[in-house]
Design a protein around this motif. Structure first.
Motif, PDB file in Angstrom:
ATOM      1  N   GLN A   1       4.223 -15.034  -0.049  1.00 35.85           N
ATOM      2  CA  GLN A   1       3.396 -15.292   1.107  1.00 35.85           C
ATOM      3  C   GLN A   1       2.414 -14.196   1.291  1.00 35.85           C
ATOM      4  OE1 GLN A   1       3.117 -18.443   2.349  1.00 35.85           O
ATOM      5  NE2 GLN A   1       1.551 -17.871   3.780  1.00 35.85           N
ATOM      6  N   THR A   2       1.251 -14.432   1.402  1.00 35.29           N
ATOM      7  CA  THR A   2      -0.042 -13.455   1.760  1.00 35.29           C
ATOM      8  C   THR A   2      -1.174 -13.751   2.569  1.00 35.29           C
ATOM      9  OG1 THR A   2      -1.226 -14.135  -0.218  1.00 35.29           O
ATOM     10  CG2 THR A   2       0.252 -12.441  -0.593  1.00 35.29           C
TER      11      THR A   2
ATOM     12  N   ARG B   1       0.613  -7.359   2.944  1.00 33.82           N
ATOM     13  CA  ARG B   1       0.852  -6.827   1.796  1.00 33.82           C
ATOM     14  C   ARG B   1       2.126  -7.317   1.079  1.00 33.82           C
ATOM     15  NH1 ARG B   1       0.968  -0.544   0.910  1.00 33.82           N
ATOM     16  NH2 ARG B   1       2.828  -0.973   1.818  1.00 33.82           N
ATOM     17  N   PRO B   2       2.007  -8.096   0.108  1.00 36.84           N
ATOM     18  CA  PRO B   2       3.208  -8.501  -0.499  1.00 36.84           C
ATOM     19  C   PRO B   2       4.173  -7.256  -1.119  1.00 36.84           C
ATOM     20  CG  PRO B   2       1.663  -8.906  -2.095  1.00 36.84           C
ATOM     21  CD  PRO B   2       1.027  -8.311  -0.820  1.00 36.84           C
TER      22      PRO B   2
ATOM     23  N   SER C   1      10.083 -12.076  10.892  1.00 39.38           N
ATOM     24  CA  SER C   1       9.802 -10.937  11.927  1.00 39.38           C
ATOM     25  C   SER C   1       9.189  -9.828  11.140  1.00 39.38           C
ATOM     26  CB  SER C   1      10.791 -10.229  12.903  1.00 39.38           C
ATOM     27  OG  SER C   1      11.295 -11.581  13.396  1.00 39.38           O
ATOM     28  N   ASN C   2       9.763  -9.467  10.041  1.00 43.64           N
ATOM     29  CA  ASN C   2       9.253  -8.124   9.261  1.00 43.64           C
ATOM     30  C   ASN C   2       7.714  -8.634   8.514  1.00 43.64           C
ATOM     31  OD1 ASN C   2      11.722  -6.833   9.909  1.00 43.64           O
ATOM     32  ND2 ASN C   2      12.544  -7.618   7.832  1.00 43.64           N
ATOM     33  N   LEU C   3       7.680  -9.895   8.187  1.00 44.46           N
ATOM     34  CA  LEU C   3       6.385 -10.372   7.661  1.00 44.46           C
ATOM     35  C   LEU C   3       5.132 -10.252   8.890  1.00 44.46           C
ATOM     36  CD1 LEU C   3       7.426 -13.359   5.473  1.00 44.46           C
ATOM     37  CD2 LEU C   3       6.817 -11.124   4.668  1.00 44.46           C
TER      38      LEU C   3
ATOM     39  N   PRO D   1      -2.216  -5.873   7.626  1.00 41.92           N
ATOM     40  CA  PRO D   1      -2.731  -6.246   6.525  1.00 41.92           C
ATOM     41  C   PRO D   1      -3.949  -5.216   6.379  1.00 41.92           C
ATOM     42  CG  PRO D   1      -3.471  -7.595   8.002  1.00 41.92           C
ATOM     43  CD  PRO D   1      -2.430  -6.944   8.609  1.00 41.92           C
ATOM     44  N   ASP D   2      -4.425  -4.846   4.823  1.00 37.39           N
ATOM     45  CA  ASP D   2      -5.483  -4.075   4.890  1.00 37.39           C
ATOM     46  C   ASP D   2      -6.779  -5.109   4.829  1.00 37.39           C
ATOM     47  OD1 ASP D   2      -3.899  -2.084   4.529  1.00 37.39           O
ATOM     48  OD2 ASP D   2      -3.872  -2.275   2.463  1.00 37.39           O
TER      49      ASP D   2
END
Length: 566
Positions: free
Chosen positions: A25-26, A38-39, A220-222, A227-228
Motif C-alpha cells: 500500500q502506497t 514509503r513501502p 498505526s505504523n503505516l 511520505p516524500d
C-alpha cells in the motif's frame, strides 16, 4: 489446450514459495489529505534493499554531494506516454481448448468432448469463453462465459496472460473448489438519495481481504510514516486529450458497391439475375447494412436487404471488420455471396490512411434480363398501316362533341329531338345520346346508340341473303372519320338523319388545327325553325325561364308564405 499463433508463458521451473503477490500500500488518507507512505516490503513481502542497508551506509550516502548540471547537450526527447488501454486496445490472445462433460444417463457413452474458444483481452486482463454452435446438436451452445476477470485461487488472484500455456488445464468456476458464491461484493449503495461507495471487506468467494487481516499495530505504523512529496518534475510530458471511438468515428461510414447473382430455375431464356447492392460499414460500432436500389416496375422485392447489425465471419464467432473488406473480394453473408466492385472517395482515402491499398474497381456485369429488354428480338410480323400505340398515348380522352337534331318527322308520330354526338379520336368510335329537358315526360333512357365504329361505305355482298347480321371489317371499305362531321350539314348514321348545328370549344380548336378547310359555324336560325313543338335553341330555352311567374306560394298545412327571389 491449443492456441492460434504464438502463446505466452512465464517459463519453466519450480513453483514459487510466495503466498502473496500484491503490491504494498502506497496511498492513504489522513483528515482529507492524500499521503504516500514509503513501502518497506516488496512483492511477496520480501524486504526491500533500502531496508537492508546499515545505518552507516545510509549516512555515507547522505553526505555525498551529487554532481548537478543544469542542462546538457545530450538530452533525449521525452516519449509520449501511451496508456495500456490504448496501446492494447482490441488485442486479444485466442486459445482453442475443450472440456469433458460426464454423461450419467446413457449406457452407451461416458462423456462428451466439447470444443471451446478462450479469448484473453490484454486491455483489461479479462477473459471470455465461447463454444462454436453446431447445427442440430441438441446442446445449449454459444457464449459460455461473458467477458470478465476469472479467479485463479481462493486468495482473490486472477488469471494473467503469463499463466496461460498450451497443454495446461484452466480451472474456471469448478473442480475441487469449495466456494459456493463467486459474485463480487457490493460496493455501491444509496442513503437518502446520495450514492455511497463502501469499502469491501470480503473478496470473491466470501474470502476476507488482506487489508482486514492486518493488525492494528501495522495500520498505526503505516499512518505515522511521513511520505516524500515532490512538487512537479522537469520531465513532465503533455497529456493528449483522449477521444473515445464512438465520438471520433461517429457518422463515418465506408460505402461499397457490390452485386449478387440470383439463379433462375423456371425460365428457359435466362439463367440468372444480376442485382446490384450498396454495402455500408459503420466505423462507430463495426456494424454493416446492405441496401438494394429500388427499380420501378421491376417486379422484385427490393430495398433494405439486411438491417444494421454485426455480420458473422466464420463459425468461431468472429465478425467482419473494416480490414477484411476490399474491392474484388466475395463477401459471404447468410449464404449469399456479394462481390464488391468499387467504393466511394471517403472509403478509399480512409483505407489508404490506414495502410491498406484497395484493388482496381471492377464493372458490374450487365443483367441478361435488362439487356434482353433493351435489345428485343426481331418479330417477323406484317407491318401495320398505323401505329395504334402512338395513337392511344396521344389521343386518349380526346372526344369531339357535336350538338345535333334527330329529324324523325318522316315516321308516324315522329318529331325532332335534340341529341349529342360524341366522336372518340382514340379508336374512331361514335356514340349518340339524347338530351332530355326537365319534365319532358320521357323515360330516362338517354343512350340512342352505343359506342361503336360506324361503316360509311360497304362492299357489295357476294351471297344474298346472308345469315350473319353483324358487319365485319372485311365487308367495310371505309369508316366515318372526323372530316365527315361538319357543323351546318346533315349526316345519316344507321339510317337516321341528324342536323349538326353546333359543337364545343375543343372540337372547334381541333378542326382549326387539323382540318382548316372545314367551316365550323353554329346555326342558331336553323335550330329555331326545326322545333315545331315550341322548343327552341338553348338561348330560347333560357329566355323562356325569365318569363316565369315569381308569385309567392302558399303552404296550406302551415299557412306560411314562401317567397321566391325574382
Amino acid at each position: 489446450m491449443a492456441c492460434e499463433g504464438s502463446g505466452m508463458s512465464d517459463g519453466g521451473g519450480s513453483p514459487p514459495s510466495k503466498s502473496t503477490f500484491h503490491r504494498p500500500q502506497t496511498l492513504k488518507y489522513n483528515k482529507g489529505y492524500a499521503l504516500a507512505p514509503r513501502p518497506t516490503v516488496g512483492i511477496g513481502q520480501d524486504p526491500l534493499l533500502s531496508e537492508q542497508l546499515l545505518q552507516q551506509e545510509i549516512s555515507n550516502l547522505s553526505i555525498e554531494t551529487p554532481d548537478i548540471t543544469y542542462g546538457s547537450s545530450d538530452q533525449s526527447t521525452v516519449k509520449v506516454f501511451i496508456p495500456a488501454h490504448v496501446a492494447l486496445d482490441k488485442k486479444v490472445l485466442r486459445y482453442n481448448a475443450y472440456f469433458q462433460e460426464n454423461i450419467h444417463y446413457s449406457p452407451e457413452e461416458e462423456c462428451w468432448v466439447r470444443p471451446v474458444v478462450i479469448n484473453y483481452y490484454l486491455e483489461d486482463d479479462c477473459m471470455s469463453i465461447f463454444e462454436p454452435i453446431v447445427e442440430n446438436s441438441g446442446l445449449s451452445q454459444g457464449k459460455r462465459l461473458k467477458r470478465q476477470r476469472l479467479p485463479k485461487n481462493e486468495r482473490g488472484e486472477h488469471y494473467q496472460w503469463k499463466d496461460l500455456n498450451i497443454g495446461m488445464d484452466l480451472e474456471v468456476y469448478g473442480g475441487n473448489s469449495n466456494k459456493s458464491t463467486f459474485h463480487r461484493p457490493q460496493t455501491l449503495k444509496y442513503n437518502k438519495g446520495y450514492a455511497l461507495a463502501p469499502r469491501p471487506t470480503v473478496g470473491i468467494g466470501q474470502d476476507p481481504l488482506l487489508s482486514e487481516q492486518l493488525l492494528q499495530q501495522e495500520i498505526s505504523n503505516l499512518s505515522i510514516e511521513t511520505p516524500d512529496i515532490t512538487y512537479g518534475s522537469s520531465d513532465q510530458s503533455t497529456v493528449k486529450v483522449f477521444i473515445p471511438a464512438h465520438v471520433a468515428l461517429d457518422k463515418k461510414v465506408l460505402r461499397y458497391n457490390a452485386y449478387f447473382q440470383e439463379n433462375i430455375h423456371y425460365s428457359p431464356e435466362e439463367e440468372c439475375w444480376v442485382r446490384p447492392v450498396v454495402i455500408n460499414y459503420y466505423l462507430e460500432d463495426d456494424c454493416m447494412s446492405i441496401f438494394e436500389p429500388i427499380v420501378e416496375n421491376s417486379g422484385l422485392s427490393q430495398g433494405k436487404r439486411l438491417k444494421r447489425q454485426r455480420l458473422p465471419k466464420n463459425e468461431r464467432g468472429e465478425h467482419y471488420q473494416w480490414k477484411d473488406l476490399n474491392i474484388g473480394m466475395d463477401l459471404e453473408v447468410y449464404g449469399v455471396k456479394y462481390h464488391i466492385t468499387q467504393c466511394d472517395t471517403f472509403t478509399k482515402d480512409f483505407m489508404e490512411s490506414e495502410g491498406i491499398v484497395l484493388n482496381e474497381p471492377e464493372p458490374i456485369p450487365v443483367d441478361p434480363y435488362s439487356k434482353r429488354g433493351k435489345n428485343p428480338q426481331p418479330a417477323f410480323t406484317k407491318a401495320s398501316g398505323f401505329d395504334n400505340l402512338h395513337k392511344f398515348l396521344t389521343m386518349d380522352c380526346m372526344v369531339l362533341r357535336f350538338f345535333a337534331l334527330w329529324e324523325d318527322t318522316d315516321n308516324l308520330f315522329g318529331e325532332t329531338r335534340p341529341v349529342t354526338i360524341q366522336y372518340y379520336l382514340v379508336d374512331d368510335t361514335v356514340e349518340i345520346n339524347e338530351v332530355y329537358v326537365r319534365n319532358c315526360g320521357r323515360l330516362p333512357f338517354p343512350v340512342l346508340m352505343r359506342r361503336l365504329k360506324l361503316p360509311k361505305t360497304r362492299k357489295p355482298p357476294e351471297l344474298f341473303p346472308s345469315c350473319v347480321l353483324e358487319v365485319s371489317a372485311a365487308e367495310v371499305d371505309e369508316y366515318y372519320s372526323p372530316k365527315d362531321f361538319q357543323v351546318g350539314e346533315r349526316i345519316e348514321l344507321l339510317s337516321r338523319r341528324f342536323l349538326l348545328y353546333d359543337c364545343d370549344g375543343f372540337t372547334k380548336e381541333y378542326y382549326q388545327k387539323n382540318h382548316p378547310d372545314l367551316e365550323m359555324k353554329p346555326l342558331e336560325q336553323a335550330c329555331q325553325t326545326q322545333f315545331g313543338s315550341g322548343a327552341g335553341s338553348r338561348l330560347s330555352v333560357l329566355s323562356s325561364k325569365k318569363r316565369l311567374s315569381t308569385a309567392p306560394l302558399l303552404n296550406h298545412r302551415t299557412s306560411v308564405w314562401y317567397g321566391r327571389p325574382a
